[in-house]
Structure formats: C-alpha cells, structure tokens
Motif scaffolding. Structure first.
Motif, PDB file in Angstrom:
ATOM      1  N   ASN A  49      44.598  35.120  39.120  1.00 18.75           N
ATOM      2  CA  ASN A  49      45.073  34.813  40.457  1.00 18.75           C
ATOM      3  C   ASN A  49      45.638  36.005  41.224  1.00 18.75           C
ATOM      4  O   ASN A  49      46.857  36.222  42.003  1.00 18.75           O
ATOM      5  CB  ASN A  49      46.172  33.524  40.355  1.00 18.75           C
ATOM      6  CG  ASN A  49      47.275  33.953  39.500  1.00 18.75           C
ATOM      7  OD1 ASN A  49      47.417  35.173  39.089  1.00 18.75           O
ATOM      8  ND2 ASN A  49      48.001  32.874  39.503  1.00 18.75           N
ATOM      9  N   TYR A  50      45.167  37.126  40.350  1.00 22.53           N
ATOM     10  CA  TYR A  50      45.785  38.706  41.186  1.00 22.53           C
ATOM     11  C   TYR A  50      44.663  39.660  40.754  1.00 22.53           C
ATOM     12  O   TYR A  50      43.843  39.235  39.827  1.00 22.53           O
ATOM     13  CB  TYR A  50      46.829  38.924  40.431  1.00 22.53           C
ATOM     14  CG  TYR A  50      46.881  38.932  38.907  1.00 22.53           C
ATOM     15  CD1 TYR A  50      46.406  40.170  38.018  1.00 22.53           C
ATOM     16  CD2 TYR A  50      47.296  37.978  38.167  1.00 22.53           C
ATOM     17  CE1 TYR A  50      46.384  40.138  36.768  1.00 22.53           C
ATOM     18  CE2 TYR A  50      47.302  38.128  36.820  1.00 22.53           C
ATOM     19  CZ  TYR A  50      46.735  39.102  36.236  1.00 22.53           C
ATOM     20  OH  TYR A  50      46.760  38.903  34.755  1.00 22.53           O
ATOM     21  N   GLU A  51      44.495  40.762  41.575  1.00 24.02           N
ATOM     22  CA  GLU A  51      43.545  41.672  41.458  1.00 24.02           C
ATOM     23  C   GLU A  51      43.598  42.347  40.077  1.00 24.02           C
ATOM     24  O   GLU A  51      44.715  42.800  39.655  1.00 24.02           O
ATOM     25  CB  GLU A  51      43.725  42.790  42.549  1.00 24.02           C
ATOM     26  CG  GLU A  51      43.055  42.194  43.971  1.00 24.02           C
ATOM     27  CD  GLU A  51      41.655  41.926  43.857  1.00 24.02           C
ATOM     28  OE1 GLU A  51      40.651  42.825  43.420  1.00 24.02           O
ATOM     29  OE2 GLU A  51      41.072  40.767  44.443  1.00 24.02           O
ATOM     30  N   SER A  52      42.493  42.666  39.519  1.00 26.61           N
ATOM     31  CA  SER A  52      42.304  42.913  38.123  1.00 26.61           C
ATOM     32  C   SER A  52      40.947  43.640  37.690  1.00 26.61           C
ATOM     33  O   SER A  52      40.227  42.939  38.140  1.00 26.61           O
ATOM     34  CB  SER A  52      42.863  42.090  36.789  1.00 26.61           C
ATOM     35  OG  SER A  52      42.598  42.707  35.922  1.00 26.61           O
TER      36      SER A  52
END
Ligand SMILES: Nc1nc2c(c(=O)[nH]1)N=C([C@H](O)[C@H](O)COP(=O)(O)OP(=O)(O)OP(=O)(O)O)CN2
Ligand code: ZN
Length: 113
Positions: free
Chosen positions: A19-22
């Motif tokens: 649920n985050y940019e990676s």
C-alpha cells in the motif's frame, strides 16, 4: 527430542502487493535460502523425524523456478512464506526464509498449535 534441519535454495520470481510505492511491486527474482526445522519425540518406523527428500519435494520442488504470486495464495513476503513452509511439512515447528543477504524472516509455530 530429535531435531532435523533442511536447507533449500529456491530461485523464483515475485512481486509484492503493497500500500505504498516500492521497487518490490515490480516483478523480480531472488535466490531464497529456506531452512526448515522439524522435531519429534519419537522417530517414525523408518527412523526419521521427517524425510529430507519429502521436505525438498514439498517446498523446493513446488516453488523453484516458479512465479510465487501464481503458486501461493497470499502476498509472497518472506514472513508469509516462512509461515506457509511450517504448514507444509510434518513435524515442522520453525522456518527461516532469507530473501537476500541481510533480509531474513522467521516463523515459529506456537507451542499449543
Ligand atoms: N519485512 C519485509 N520487507 C520486505 C520484504 C519482505 O518479504 N518482508 N520483501 C521485499 C522485496 O522482496 C524486495 O525485493 C527486497 O529487496 P532487496 O533489494 O533485497 O532489499 P532492500 O530493499 O532492503 O535492499 P538491500 O540492498 O538488500 O538493503 C522488500 N521488503
Ligand atoms: Zn523481492
């Protein structure tokens, strides 16, 4: 109590749903080192806690050179993989999943399970 350990090397691809940019959300590969720990108070009729070959078949042969997102019904983090490994192998109480040098997850089954 008898204890055994089985070390497996698994080459596979995965991508994480986060649920985050990676960067880990992109398809990529690792050479996982998975160590399976089993124990038993008594040996089976073959004199084993669990056959090393059966451990390899259930974990390595199923996952090696595969896409973990297609093979496993969960987000293939090292933590989730460690738990899944414990659930696959009879008499297994612990699994260590090393994704890369320095990145390792361990799952240990609760005593009452
Ligand atoms: N707690 C977890 N964190 C992360 C996991 C995981 O399974 N559990 N997995 C990943 C990704 O698989 C990612 O591919 C790991 O990338 P990697 O380059 O190996 O690790 P780092 O980003 O930490 O970089 P280093 O150069 O190795 O320090 C990410 N996180
Ligand atoms: Zn990864």
């Amino acid at each position: 109590m008898y204890y055994i350990e089985k070390r497996l090397e698994i080459s596979a691809s995965h991508q994480l749903r986060l649920n985050y940019e990676s960067k880990c959300s992109r398809l990529h590969g690792h050479n996982w080192i998975v160590t399976i720990f089993c124990r038993a108070k008594e040996l089976d009729e073959n004199g084993m806690v669990c056959d090393f070959t059966h451990i390899k078949a259930r974990i390595h042969d199923y996952l090696d050179h595969g896409n973990l997102n297609e093979l496993l019904p969960f987000n293939p983090t090292a933590e989730n993989m460690a738990r899944w490994c414990v659930e696959q192998v009879p008499n297994c109480y612990k699994a260590i999943v090393q994704e890369s040098e320095g990145n390792t997850a361990t799952y240990v089954r609760d005593e009452e399970d």
